[in-house]
Enzyme design. Sequence first.
Site, PDB file in Angstrom:
ATOM      1  CG  ASP A 241      23.088  -6.374 -28.561  1.00  0.00           C
ATOM      2  OD1 ASP A 241      22.444  -7.273 -27.968  1.00  0.00           O
ATOM      3  OD2 ASP A 241      22.576  -5.299 -28.919  1.00  0.00           O
ATOM      4  CD  GLU A 242      24.166  -1.639 -27.705  1.00  0.00           C
ATOM      5  OE1 GLU A 242      24.482  -0.679 -28.434  1.00  0.00           O
ATOM      6  OE2 GLU A 242      22.991  -1.824 -27.321  1.00  0.00           O
ATOM      7  CB  VAL A 243      27.705  -7.346 -22.165  1.00  0.00           C
ATOM      8  CG1 VAL A 243      27.556  -7.919 -20.758  1.00  0.00           C
ATOM      9  CG2 VAL A 243      27.214  -8.349 -23.198  1.00  0.00           C
TER      10      VAL A 243
END
Length: 576
Positions: A241-243
Amino acid sequence: MNTQRCMRLIVGCLVIVAMAKMFFRPSSSKGTSLDSNQIIQGGHFWANQHIPQLKLVHNEEDPVKKEHADNTEVQPEEKETIHSNQVELEPEVPDDTPVAPLKIVHLDLKGAAPKVKYLEKIFPLLSTLGATGILLEYEDMFPYEGELSILKSSFAYSVEDIEEMKSLAKRHKLELIPLVQVFGHLEFVLKHEKYFKLREVETFPNSLNPQAQGSMDLVQDMLTQVMKKHPEAKWFHIGADEVRGLGESEDSKRWLKTNNGDLGKLFLNHVTAVGRFMTKLKRGIKLILWDDMFRKLSSDTIKESGLQDLALPMIWKYTPNMDVKEIGNYISKYEQAGFKGVWFASAFKGASGIDQKWTPISHHLKNHLQWQKVIQSMPQYKSVVYQGIALTGWQRYEHHTVLCELLPVAIPSLAVCLQMLKNGSFDLEAQKEVERLLGCQIELSKNECKGASFPGSDVYEMVKKFKDDLESSVKKIMQSYHVKGSFSPYHRKRSFANPRNLAFFKDGLKKLMDEWDSFLLTFRKNMEAIFYPDTLEEWLEENVNEHMDRLHEMVVDVERIIKLNGQPKVDPSKKR
């Protein structure tokens, strides 16, 4: 004729002798005969040995050598000798038979990781409340070895700790699911200078550069070490997530230039490669990943990557006013992309403020009530199965930020949310069950659990005392008449005050300090029973030390200035 009579006589004697032996046989022989009869007929003897029914395939390749070529086995089990062509059984693939959706409690170990002896008390409570699994987000608490040993915290769990956690989970029928980040949120790895070269953004430690040489080797090494400690795992969460900053490295820019700037494909290529590696590492493993990075991607783009055949998305949303329709749109998209199942993720703590100290129960209950609406809507999706929900308990928003609520502080919220999911609503019956199990009275309007007696309730009550009274008690004495008038920062800096005026509050100030010192000593002992020293140090620094330091400094100053007997003010630049 005489010969016939003789023969009859002999036969008759033999019959009589045989009957006599049968009649007078010792009792031990009867027992032996009975036991033999049971073994021959099956009885319960072989059943108690739990002998597996082997289905052997002729000339099949040795599955143990195939599955564990990368040394992923923890301890090779003792194998029974197989005489039929010396072929060994293929490792069992997890059964895909539909089961009840799981209710997974997420333990975020990137901060305030609890000691195993506390989990020993908590796991049975979670099971009783309705949890059926644990999502274990290791971060730096995993005992990485070799070149990866730099990643582990000074207080990382030992191998023995992990075995104990696995044993506890099994004992209380909790499915244990490891979580290892493989793309974004790799701050705990990329903060080390050794791995600066693998950052997607050179100055930020958030995300991995998927194109950098060594990135996939790093990820595979991490996954292999964790999988080695969890060879029995049926599910494995790979995060993703949230790269942050994806596409900003020079490597990624070059790749994007030759691939029509397709940022979605850049993301999907990496997680798909990770998925393929995991399915080779452990046959039958079921993968999960957070869904936010492909919410804006088309279903066709996702389908082209093949990700739908390797992993299932976990749709997360933590707000109390969550848009149920929006979640439904995501589910439809993922169904069209070919995913056969979906997971959901709510939050019981750590999602209502980056520095939240006290868990707002009603906030998280509302989030779960919205998720219940989504769960009830699942029959309309014909080709996608609802696998379960993870109740996340974030301990930090990311590796470098402050602690959120401590786990014991959030137990009432977790209990309320689990019971809500178990019952389909949080009615009076569900509330009474929570109160019975926690030994408290739930007051949702005040976000409190009064009179609690659950494991860690002493820390729960003491955190509440700090929150409600420490700062306010110091402010109250700071605002008193004689402190404001005769003990201001100006007076203290110049050691200038009338001892008579200081005497009015000196004893009260000293008493307040002693009371809080005594309270703090007890708090330390209670915290040390649950957490490691770094957690205690950080929590006190963020929530207590400022106020305690002020009290101690005031007591030191008032005692020092009283001894001066009202002498002229001192120039701060000069020493007396």
